[in-house]
Design a protein around this motif. Structure first.
Motif, PDB file in Angstrom:
ATOM      1  N   GLY A 127       0.783  -1.223   0.000  1.00  0.00           N
ATOM      2  CA  GLY A 127       0.000   0.000   0.000  1.00  0.00           C
ATOM      3  C   GLY A 127       0.812   1.270   0.000  1.00  0.00           C
ATOM      4  N   ASP A 128       2.135   1.163  -0.010  1.00  0.00           N
ATOM      5  CA  ASP A 128       2.992   2.336  -0.071  1.00  0.00           C
ATOM      6  C   ASP A 128       3.316   2.721  -1.519  1.00  0.00           C
ATOM      7  N   ARG A 129       2.849   1.915  -2.462  1.00  0.00           N
ATOM      8  CA  ARG A 129       3.050   2.235  -3.886  1.00  0.00           C
ATOM      9  C   ARG A 129       2.112   3.373  -4.296  1.00  0.00           C
ATOM     10  N   PRO A 130       2.416   4.073  -5.386  1.00  0.00           N
ATOM     11  CA  PRO A 130       1.522   5.142  -5.850  1.00  0.00           C
ATOM     12  C   PRO A 130       0.102   4.607  -6.098  1.00  0.00           C
ATOM     13  N   LEU A 131      -0.871   5.407  -5.718  1.00  0.00           N
ATOM     14  CA  LEU A 131      -2.269   4.995  -5.799  1.00  0.00           C
ATOM     15  C   LEU A 131      -2.667   4.551  -7.202  1.00  0.00           C
ATOM     16  N   GLN A 132      -2.253   5.280  -8.221  1.00  0.00           N
ATOM     17  CA  GLN A 132      -2.642   4.911  -9.589  1.00  0.00           C
ATOM     18  C   GLN A 132      -2.036   3.571 -10.007  1.00  0.00           C
ATOM     19  N   ASP A 133      -0.862   3.245  -9.503  1.00  0.00           N
ATOM     20  CA  ASP A 133      -0.272   1.925  -9.784  1.00  0.00           C
ATOM     21  C   ASP A 133      -1.109   0.824  -9.147  1.00  0.00           C
ATOM     22  N   LEU A 134      -1.583   1.068  -7.930  1.00  0.00           N
ATOM     23  CA  LEU A 134      -2.427   0.083  -7.257  1.00  0.00           C
ATOM     24  C   LEU A 134      -3.742  -0.115  -8.008  1.00  0.00           C
ATOM     25  N   VAL A 135      -4.344   0.973  -8.450  1.00  0.00           N
ATOM     26  CA  VAL A 135      -5.594   0.885  -9.212  1.00  0.00           C
ATOM     27  C   VAL A 135      -5.370   0.068 -10.481  1.00  0.00           C
ATOM     28  N   LYS A 136      -4.309   0.349 -11.197  1.00  0.00           N
ATOM     29  CA  LYS A 136      -4.019  -0.402 -12.427  1.00  0.00           C
ATOM     30  C   LYS A 136      -3.826  -1.881 -12.148  1.00  0.00           C
ATOM     31  N   GLU A 137      -3.117  -2.215 -11.077  1.00  0.00           N
ATOM     32  CA  GLU A 137      -2.884  -3.613 -10.758  1.00  0.00           C
ATOM     33  C   GLU A 137      -4.183  -4.334 -10.393  1.00  0.00           C
ATOM     34  N   VAL A 138      -5.030  -3.679  -9.606  1.00  0.00           N
ATOM     35  CA  VAL A 138      -6.308  -4.306  -9.260  1.00  0.00           C
ATOM     36  C   VAL A 138      -7.155  -4.485 -10.515  1.00  0.00           C
ATOM     37  N   CYS A 139      -7.228  -3.481 -11.366  1.00  0.00           N
ATOM     38  CA  CYS A 139      -8.019  -3.579 -12.602  1.00  0.00           C
ATOM     39  C   CYS A 139      -7.505  -4.711 -13.495  1.00  0.00           C
ATOM     40  N   ARG A 140      -6.199  -4.845 -13.628  1.00  0.00           N
ATOM     41  CA  ARG A 140      -5.616  -5.932 -14.421  1.00  0.00           C
ATOM     42  C   ARG A 140      -6.001  -7.287 -13.828  1.00  0.00           C
ATOM     43  N   THR A 141      -5.946  -7.390 -12.537  1.00  0.00           N
ATOM     44  CA  THR A 141      -6.211  -8.669 -11.857  1.00  0.00           C
ATOM     45  C   THR A 141      -7.676  -9.090 -11.973  1.00  0.00           C
ATOM     46  N   ILE A 142      -8.589  -8.151 -11.872  1.00  0.00           N
ATOM     47  CA  ILE A 142     -10.008  -8.531 -11.884  1.00  0.00           C
ATOM     48  C   ILE A 142     -10.558  -8.739 -13.275  1.00  0.00           C
ATOM     49  N   ARG A 143      -9.830  -8.342 -14.296  1.00  0.00           N
ATOM     50  CA  ARG A 143     -10.343  -8.518 -15.665  1.00  0.00           C
ATOM     51  C   ARG A 143     -10.041  -9.871 -16.180  1.00  0.00           C
TER      52      ARG A 143
END
Length: 181
Positions: free
Chosen positions: A165-181
């Motif tokens: 959770g210390d990574r940039p917020l937009q990187d986290l959003v991208k990773e979650v979006c990639r994972t759920i697709r």
């Protein structure tokens, strides 16, 4: 994934709510926070807990049966009936010193710097909360802690994504979006 029902969880100050809000913006779906159901509205806030039955009833009425939503927060010790609704859980971990600094900034923003400073109207409550949050990793205080979180995550049958959770917020959003697709 036919539905998109995601829980974002982790310690206080890990960025759970921030990621929940950013993710719902990216996905154009609704965001809900467990604090809104856990606590009765009071002034000052976070003084009176709702009964578990009332929390769950409100969640059913507001969003649980919808096809797409993000819930941020903790279900620890009360939210087991929510688990079958989840398609994925995102667990954020942030080291304690970073979390505590985030919490101090958040409390000052939420209540006002004067209110959480020594002698302020919210000082004692803020300090007690930060003291409690400081023991998440070692588990030496009652309630949510890393060991309990890890044990709970191990029981889930849905997809679990563990992120720094210390990574940039937009990187986290991208990773979650990639994972759920």
């Amino acid at each position: 994934m036919k539905t998109c029902r995601i829980l974002i969880t982790g310690a206080s100050g890990a960025g759970v709510t921030s990621l929940g809000r950013a993710l719902t913006d990216a996905l154009a779906i609704s965001h809900h926070d467990t604090d809104d159901y856990f606590w009765r509205p009071t002034n000052p806030p976070y003084r009176e807990m709702r009964d578990v039955g009332d929390r769950l009833r409100l969640m059913r009425e507001v969003f649980l049966d919808r096809s797409d939503w993000v819930l941020s927060g903790s279900l620890d010790g009360w939210g087991d009936p929510i688990i079958p609704h989840l398609d994925a859980v995102v667990f954020l971990y942030v080291p304690t010193p970073i979390r505590l600094e985030r919490l101090r900034v958040r409390e000052a923003r939420r209540f006002g710097a004067d209110a959480v400073s020594p002698g302020g109207s919210m000082y004692q409550q803020a300090e007690e909360f930060i003291e409690w949050a400081s023991h998440y990793d070692d588990g030496s205080r009652e309630g949510r802690n890393l060991g309990r979180h890890q044990a709970w995550l191990a029981t889930l049958s849905c997809r679990v994504l563990r992120l720094d959770g210390d990574r940039p917020l937009q990187d986290l959003v991208k990773e979650v979006c990639r994972t759920i697709r």
